[in-house]
Design an enzyme around this catalytic site. Structure first.
Site, PDB file in Angstrom:
ATOM      1  CG  ASP A 221      -5.575  31.611 -17.082  1.00 34.35           C
ATOM      2  OD1 ASP A 221      -5.535  30.434 -16.989  1.00 34.35           O
ATOM      3  OD2 ASP A 221      -6.929  31.966 -17.562  1.00 34.35           O
TER       4      ASP A 221
ATOM      5  CD  GLU B 131      -8.498  25.694 -18.525  1.00 34.78           C
ATOM      6  OE1 GLU B 131      -9.077  25.834 -17.447  1.00 34.78           O
ATOM      7  OE2 GLU B 131      -8.005  26.703 -19.045  1.00 34.78           O
ATOM      8  CD  GLU B 132      -8.416  29.637 -20.539  1.00 38.06           C
ATOM      9  OE1 GLU B 132      -9.587  29.907 -20.380  1.00 38.06           O
ATOM     10  OE2 GLU B 132      -7.481  30.132 -20.066  1.00 38.06           O
TER      11      GLU B 132
END
Length: 357
Positions: free
Chosen positions: A95, A125-126
């Site tokens: 990830d 994105e996180e």
């Protein structure tokens, strides 16, 4: 695995992605991609002043038919890479740095077959999809987007959305020996959160239930002080529109605390492809923020069950399988578009461990 481990050994926790972006851009230029950087500002209130940017890499001039995209940032804490015969371990293994490598190798094979392809690697994105939002303002004419997240090499038919809320209670400070002189914000918050947990969240027959997590709690001054402030951060995984959930959460908390919604990423249904194994992604992705990059699909190696954990890992063979799968999906997408053709090259076969991978 050299490229993967080098990417993993660069700490790229969200807001500090500059170093990995620079390394990745240089690596792509060395592989004869035309590379562009898309600056992404730090958010207001960020403690970091580091440069951060998306990396866009085109295999050929002109608009790509297919763009492969995933994220460069990771959750904390950073964990250095290691490997054995079967797995690569460490932060970003699945990830999503293993996915980055699989996408690069697939793009090289597709370039050899003259299929117009590009790569888009984003930041943020996180936390808030900041990089995807910036990229969405600069589309390159792609017809299809293959977004990469750990799906065990299964095609996601849907991805749950996310609704983030801040629950805040206020009170009046007093000496804890005389609670009648104060008003505890923490006691109010506990009651509000208990009411929130009793809300019956929506359920989708083919996707499953919405879920709610209370992820952060803050408040109070000291054990012997009646708390005048307290707050919690709540995250709901959406399986449809958010309006009903918003209203019910506010109503449940209303006697005790205020609810402010700070982020929403919508639930999405995704493109299917006959013959491929499928799954439902209970997590949220950048796909809703990349609407200008083509019809989306969600697919990648690795298990979401080990992402964000101290045991994060990716099976090496699964990564090589993903390269072959990405090539296959891109070719099938190209075949679905009238006038698109690819030229088979004798040396562009099944993916496997290659130099520099």
């Amino acid at each position: 695995m050299a490229l993967l481990r080098r990417l993993m050994d660069i700490d790229s926790t969200t807001y500090a992605e500059g170093a990995v972006g620079t390394y990745l851009a240089d690596a792509l230029r060395a592989r004869n991609f035309a590379v562009e950087l898309m600056p992404v500002p730090q958010p207001e209130g960020s403690s970091s002043t580091a440069e951060r940017f998306n990396v866009y890499a085109a295999a050929q001039p002109g608009a790509p038919l297919v763009t492969f995209s995933t994220h460069m940032d990771t959750v904390p804490p950073w964990i250095a890479s290691s490997e054995d015969e079967e797995f690569v371990y460490g932060r970003g293994a699945c990830d999503a740095k293993g996915i980055i490598v699989a996408m690069i190798l697939a793009a090289e094979q597709l370039r050899a077959k003259s299929l117009p392809v590009a790569l888009l690697f984003v930041v943020g994105e996180e936390r808030d999809s900041a990089g995807a939002k910036i990229a969405n303002e600069q589309p390159r004419g792609s017809r299809f987007l293959i977004n990469g997240e750990p799906t065990d090499n299964r095609l996601a038919l849907a991805s749950k959305g996310a609704l983030r809320a801040s629950v805040t209670a206020t009170g009046k400070m007093a000496h804890s020996a005389y609670p009648e002189l104060g008003e505890s914000a923490i006691h109010k918050l506990v009651q509000a959160l208990d009411a929130v947990l009793q809300v019956a969240l929506p359920v989708s027959e083919d996707v499953g239930p919405s879920t709610l997590n209370i992820g952060l709690l803050e408040g109070g001054r000291a054990p012997n002080v009646i708390a005048d402030e307290a707050s919690a951060q709540v995250l709901v995984r959406l399986v449809g529109p958010s309006e009903q959930t918003r209203a019910e959460l506010k109503a449940a908390a209303a006697p005790f605390a205020e609810v402010d919604f700070t982020l929403e990423i919508p639930f999405v249904r995704l493109k299917a492809m006959e013959g491929l194994p499928t799954m439902i992604a209970a997590f949220t992705t950048d796909v809703p923020a990349l609407t200008n990059w083509g019809e989306p699909m969600l697919l990648g190696p690795g298990s979401i069950h080990v992402a964000h954990t101290t045991g994060e890992r990716i099976r090496k063979q699964e990564m090589w399988d993903a390269v072959e799968l990405y090539v296959q999906v891109a070719e099938r997408l190209a075949a679905s578009v009238p006038g698109e053709q690819t030229v088979e090259q004798s040396d562009a076969g099944v993916a496997g461990p290659g130099p520099g991978a």
